[in-house]
Design a protein around this motif. Structure first.
Motif, PDB file in Angstrom:
ATOM      1  N   ALA A   1       9.599  54.555 -40.931  1.00 49.86           N
ATOM      2  CA  ALA A   1       9.313  54.714 -39.505  1.00 49.86           C
ATOM      3  C   ALA A   1      10.205  53.812 -38.662  1.00 49.86           C
ATOM      4  CB  ALA A   1       7.842  54.408 -39.237  1.00 49.86           C
ATOM      5  N   LEU A   2      10.448  52.606 -39.147  1.00 51.93           N
ATOM      6  CA  LEU A   2      11.319  51.685 -38.426  1.00 51.93           C
ATOM      7  C   LEU A   2      12.760  52.193 -38.393  1.00 51.93           C
ATOM      8  CD1 LEU A   2       9.920  48.287 -39.741  1.00 51.93           C
ATOM      9  CD2 LEU A   2       9.757  49.150 -37.395  1.00 51.93           C
ATOM     10  N   ILE A   3      13.223  52.741 -39.510  1.00 53.58           N
ATOM     11  CA  ILE A   3      14.577  53.296 -39.550  1.00 53.58           C
ATOM     12  C   ILE A   3      14.729  54.408 -38.523  1.00 53.58           C
ATOM     13  CG2 ILE A   3      16.183  54.651 -40.952  1.00 53.58           C
ATOM     14  CD1 ILE A   3      15.169  53.076 -43.391  1.00 53.58           C
ATOM     15  N   ALA A   4      13.730  55.264 -38.422  1.00 61.61           N
ATOM     16  CA  ALA A   4      13.808  56.410 -37.515  1.00 61.61           C
ATOM     17  C   ALA A   4      13.942  55.975 -36.064  1.00 61.61           C
ATOM     18  CB  ALA A   4      12.580  57.296 -37.690  1.00 61.61           C
ATOM     19  N   ASP A   5      13.289  54.874 -35.697  1.00 66.22           N
ATOM     20  CA  ASP A   5      13.286  54.465 -34.294  1.00 66.22           C
ATOM     21  C   ASP A   5      14.256  53.333 -33.977  1.00 66.22           C
ATOM     22  OD1 ASP A   5      11.383  55.960 -32.589  1.00 66.22           O
ATOM     23  OD2 ASP A   5       9.961  55.405 -34.143  1.00 66.22           O
ATOM     24  N   LEU A   6      14.504  52.453 -34.928  1.00 69.98           N
ATOM     25  CA  LEU A   6      15.306  51.261 -34.639  1.00 69.98           C
ATOM     26  C   LEU A   6      16.610  51.197 -35.414  1.00 69.98           C
ATOM     27  CD1 LEU A   6      12.476  48.547 -34.565  1.00 69.98           C
ATOM     28  CD2 LEU A   6      13.370  49.912 -32.666  1.00 69.98           C
ATOM     29  N   GLY A   7      16.812  52.076 -36.368  1.00 68.96           N
ATOM     30  CA  GLY A   7      18.013  52.031 -37.188  1.00 68.96           C
ATOM     31  C   GLY A   7      17.802  51.248 -38.470  1.00 68.96           C
ATOM     32  N   ARG A   8      18.627  51.537 -39.477  1.00 68.08           N
ATOM     33  CA  ARG A   8      18.420  50.947 -40.798  1.00 68.08           C
ATOM     34  C   ARG A   8      18.617  49.429 -40.816  1.00 68.08           C
ATOM     35  NH1 ARG A   8      17.732  52.465 -45.823  1.00 68.08           N
ATOM     36  NH2 ARG A   8      17.954  54.678 -45.286  1.00 68.08           N
ATOM     37  N   SER A   9      19.691  48.938 -40.216  1.00 72.53           N
ATOM     38  CA  SER A   9      19.952  47.504 -40.331  1.00 72.53           C
ATOM     39  C   SER A   9      18.823  46.688 -39.709  1.00 72.53           C
ATOM     40  CB  SER A   9      21.283  47.143 -39.674  1.00 72.53           C
ATOM     41  OG  SER A   9      21.256  47.404 -38.292  1.00 72.53           O
ATOM     42  N   ARG A  10      18.320  47.135 -38.574  1.00 76.55           N
ATOM     43  CA  ARG A  10      17.234  46.381 -37.951  1.00 76.55           C
ATOM     44  C   ARG A  10      15.943  46.550 -38.740  1.00 76.55           C
ATOM     45  NH1 ARG A  10      17.940  43.613 -33.792  1.00 76.55           N
ATOM     46  NH2 ARG A  10      19.895  44.692 -33.355  1.00 76.55           N
ATOM     47  N   ALA A  11      15.703  47.749 -39.264  1.00 78.13           N
ATOM     48  CA  ALA A  11      14.516  47.957 -40.098  1.00 78.13           C
ATOM     49  C   ALA A  11      14.573  47.082 -41.339  1.00 78.13           C
ATOM     50  CB  ALA A  11      14.409  49.434 -40.485  1.00 78.13           C
ATOM     51  N   ASP A  12      15.751  46.965 -41.946  1.00 78.49           N
ATOM     52  CA  ASP A  12      15.894  46.116 -43.129  1.00 78.49           C
ATOM     53  C   ASP A  12      15.569  44.661 -42.789  1.00 78.49           C
ATOM     54  OD1 ASP A  12      16.633  48.324 -44.574  1.00 78.49           O
ATOM     55  OD2 ASP A  12      18.792  47.859 -44.579  1.00 78.49           O
ATOM     56  N   ARG A  13      16.049  44.205 -41.638  1.00 77.27           N
ATOM     57  CA  ARG A  13      15.787  42.817 -41.249  1.00 77.27           C
ATOM     58  C   ARG A  13      14.302  42.566 -41.041  1.00 77.27           C
ATOM     59  NH1 ARG A  13      19.121  40.870 -36.290  1.00 77.27           N
ATOM     60  NH2 ARG A  13      17.993  38.954 -36.859  1.00 77.27           N
ATOM     61  N   ILE A  14      13.635  43.518 -40.434  1.00 73.42           N
ATOM     62  CA  ILE A  14      12.197  43.351 -40.200  1.00 73.42           C
ATOM     63  C   ILE A  14      11.435  43.328 -41.516  1.00 73.42           C
ATOM     64  CG2 ILE A  14      10.148  44.477 -39.234  1.00 73.42           C
ATOM     65  CD1 ILE A  14      12.012  45.543 -36.990  1.00 73.42           C
ATOM     66  N   MET A  15      11.788  44.227 -42.439  1.00 67.77           N
ATOM     67  CA  MET A  15      11.041  44.341 -43.682  1.00 67.77           C
ATOM     68  C   MET A  15      11.421  43.263 -44.688  1.00 67.77           C
ATOM     69  SD  MET A  15       8.900  46.692 -43.047  1.00 67.77           S
ATOM     70  CE  MET A  15       8.194  46.830 -44.690  1.00 67.77           C
ATOM     71  N   GLU A  16      12.492  42.502 -44.419  1.00 60.43           N
ATOM     72  CA  GLU A  16      12.806  41.367 -45.294  1.00 60.43           C
ATOM     73  C   GLU A  16      11.673  40.348 -45.285  1.00 60.43           C
ATOM     74  OE1 GLU A  16      16.463  39.785 -43.903  1.00 60.43           O
ATOM     75  OE2 GLU A  16      17.719  41.300 -44.884  1.00 60.43           O
ATOM     76  N   ARG A  17      10.991  40.270 -44.175  1.00 56.59           N
ATOM     77  CA  ARG A  17       9.836  39.390 -44.071  1.00 56.59           C
ATOM     78  C   ARG A  17       8.599  40.107 -44.591  1.00 56.59           C
ATOM     79  NH1 ARG A  17      10.031  35.974 -38.498  1.00 56.59           N
ATOM     80  NH2 ARG A  17      12.223  35.316 -38.583  1.00 56.59           N
ATOM     81  N   SER A  18       7.713  39.380 -45.177  1.00 54.22           N
ATOM     82  CA  SER A  18       6.469  39.994 -45.611  1.00 54.22           C
ATOM     83  C   SER A  18       5.688  40.489 -44.392  1.00 54.22           C
ATOM     84  CB  SER A  18       5.614  38.976 -46.379  1.00 54.22           C
ATOM     85  OG  SER A  18       4.315  39.484 -46.601  1.00 54.22           O
ATOM     86  N   PRO A  19       5.204  41.730 -44.425  1.00 48.91           N
ATOM     87  CA  PRO A  19       4.432  42.218 -43.277  1.00 48.91           C
ATOM     88  C   PRO A  19       3.175  41.398 -43.006  1.00 48.91           C
ATOM     89  CG  PRO A  19       5.110  44.038 -44.682  1.00 48.91           C
ATOM     90  CD  PRO A  19       5.430  42.762 -45.429  1.00 48.91           C
ATOM     91  N   GLY A  20       2.686  40.670 -44.024  1.00 49.35           N
ATOM     92  CA  GLY A  20       1.495  39.863 -43.840  1.00 49.35           C
ATOM     93  C   GLY A  20       0.228  40.702 -43.829  1.00 49.35           C
ATOM     94  N   PRO A  21      -0.910  40.069 -43.629  1.00 51.27           N
ATOM     95  CA  PRO A  21      -2.179  40.798 -43.725  1.00 51.27           C
ATOM     96  C   PRO A  21      -2.593  41.503 -42.444  1.00 51.27           C
ATOM     97  CG  PRO A  21      -2.606  38.465 -43.416  1.00 51.27           C
ATOM     98  CD  PRO A  21      -1.115  38.608 -43.516  1.00 51.27           C
ATOM     99  N   HIS A  22      -1.940  41.193 -41.310  1.00 57.02           N
ATOM    100  CA  HIS A  22      -2.411  41.717 -40.025  1.00 57.02           C
ATOM    101  C   HIS A  22      -1.370  42.635 -39.391  1.00 57.02           C
ATOM    102  CE1 HIS A  22      -5.751  39.003 -40.290  1.00 57.02           C
ATOM    103  NE2 HIS A  22      -4.972  37.931 -40.239  1.00 57.02           N
ATOM    104  N   PHE A  23      -1.804  43.841 -39.040  1.00 58.89           N
ATOM    105  CA  PHE A  23      -0.887  44.766 -38.386  1.00 58.89           C
ATOM    106  C   PHE A  23      -0.436  44.231 -37.034  1.00 58.89           C
ATOM    107  CE2 PHE A  23      -0.123  48.140 -35.304  1.00 58.89           C
ATOM    108  CZ  PHE A  23       0.948  48.771 -35.913  1.00 58.89           C
TER     109      PHE A  23
END
Length: 403
Positions: A318-340
């Motif tokens: 979903a992040l790739i579709a809206d923000l592009g792959r490189s930015r999605a990769d950077r976001i997902m490098e971090r653990s999403p954690g327990p809270h949305f």
């Protein structure tokens, strides 16, 4: 009557140069506490307390106390509060008279002090309510807040102007306000369709104001309390609670009426906004409002991410579709954690296209047709079918380095 030293996060800091309290009535087992910060409010505070007292008495079989925090006052606000409380034998009351240094003062510090102290008097299942010293709560305000807290964790009420004062405002305010009102209503409708919340059904006004808020003691303590800010502490609390995935409800049923004066006590408050609308040719509008494509991207993306949470591959897609792959990769490098909520706050930090830019009234008038067109597109589209904003969506998918 008893006098207590007030412990807690504010008075134990050096920024508080004076702090004393006076208590009338029982100091334990309250079902709810109403916290009211007050500075130079000797004229308006008694009416506010009268309204609060009526709302407490309407909540039969519920033990509700009041905590008034008088801070850095130059008039007889504290005396007026004491005189009112002395005549109310059936309402537990705590009066705090304090002063903060110039650097550490403000309504945020006063409200935080009152909320922290009120926690001491509540039952484990108790509720914290807050309003302002220039505000009159409606008679059903306590009852409705406590009922709403059965379905949500933070209740942000509706704040209206006192009718007689609203009618006396300069005509320029009404002329500006019509454009903002239309833009706000369209924005709220679009958000409700892009990211619907079962605990916060439309109409949800998305205004977190200290003049009308209610939160359980449990949730308040779980998030670390009210952020201590000179201004905007109310919205910061709503953001903090949402970041922990507690349910925030913007209620049309819990209503207060507040002063429409243009010389206020709090920086950046309602008085300043009214003054700008009366004096500026093109004033800023409410900070929650934003450009149509940014609004659609923010809430459309949030709705799509929420729908697949916590599936990390689906979040990434979903992040790739809206923000592009490189930015999605950077976001997902971090653990999403327990809270949305906290995860989406990280998404916003890593997406410059979601940066907030304060709109002016001219922006609302110019962009309203585009906003209405986006809203019309949602009438037949489903949540998963609607891209947030077609042009920016396609640009993001190409992962161009324009961010």
């Amino acid at each position: 009557m008893s006098r207590d030293r007030v412990p807690g996060t504010i008075c134990d800091r050096p920024l508080a140069v004076r702090c004393a309290s006076l208590r009338l009535g029982p100091a334990a087992d309250w079902d709810a506490a109403i916290v009211i910060p007050a500075k130079d409010e000797e004229r308006r505070l008694p009416a506010s307390l009268n309204a609060v007292g009526a709302a407490i008495r309407a909540a039969k079989d519920v033990k509700v106390g009041i905590v008034v925090v008088v801070n850095n006052t130059r008039d007889s606000t504290a005396l007026r509060a004491f005189e009112w409380a002395a005549d109310q034998s059936d309402v537990p009351f705590v009066l705090i008279d304090c002063a903060f240094s110039r650097a550490g003062g403000g309504v945020g510090a006063a409200r935080r002090l009152g909320l922290d102290l009120a926690c001491r008097y509540l039952t484990a299942q108790g509720a914290l309510l807050t309003t302002d010293a220039d505000t009159a709560v409606r008679a059903d305000w306590v009852v409705r807040n406590l009922a709403e807290l059965q379905r949500a964790d933070l209740i942000c009420g509706t704040v209206l102007g006192l009718p007689d004062e609203a009618c006396a405002l300069p005509a320029a305010i009404a002329s500006h306000g019509s454009a903002e009102w239309e833009y706000l209503q369209a924005s709220l409708a679009l958000v409700a369709r892009l990211d619907p919340q079962s605990h916060d059904p439309a109409p949800a006004h998305h205004n977190a104001a200290g003049a009308s808020m209610a939160v359980s003691r449990r949730v308040y303590r779980a998030v670390g309390g009210l952020p201590v800010l000179r201004t905007g502490e109310d919205r910061a609390l709503a953001e903090r609670i949402a970041a922990h995935d507690f349910r925030v409800r913007y209620s049309a049923d819990t209503i207060v009426e507040t002063s429409c004066r243009m010389t206020g006590r709090a920086e950046g408050g309602m008085a300043a906004a009214l003054r700008a609308r009366a004096c500026d040719s093109d004033p800023h509008v409410d900070e929650w409002l934003e450009a149509p494509e940014t609004l659609a991207l923010r809430h459309g993306l949030r709705g799509r991410l929420r729908a697949v949470w916590p599936d990390q591959p689906a979040l990434h897609a979903a992040l790739i579709a809206d923000l592009g792959r490189s930015r999605a990769d950077r976001i997902m490098e971090r653990s999403p954690g327990p809270h949305f909520g906290a995860f989406f706050a990280t998404v916003e930090q890593f997406a410059p296209r979601l940066a907030r830019h304060r709109l002016r009234f001219s922006d609302c008038r110019r962009d309203l047709p585009q906003l209405m067109a986006l809203l019309a597109r949602t009438e037949t589209a489903t949540q998963g079918d609607l891209p947030a904003a077609p042009s920016t969506h396609r640009k993001a998918a190409r992962d161009e380095p324009a961010y």
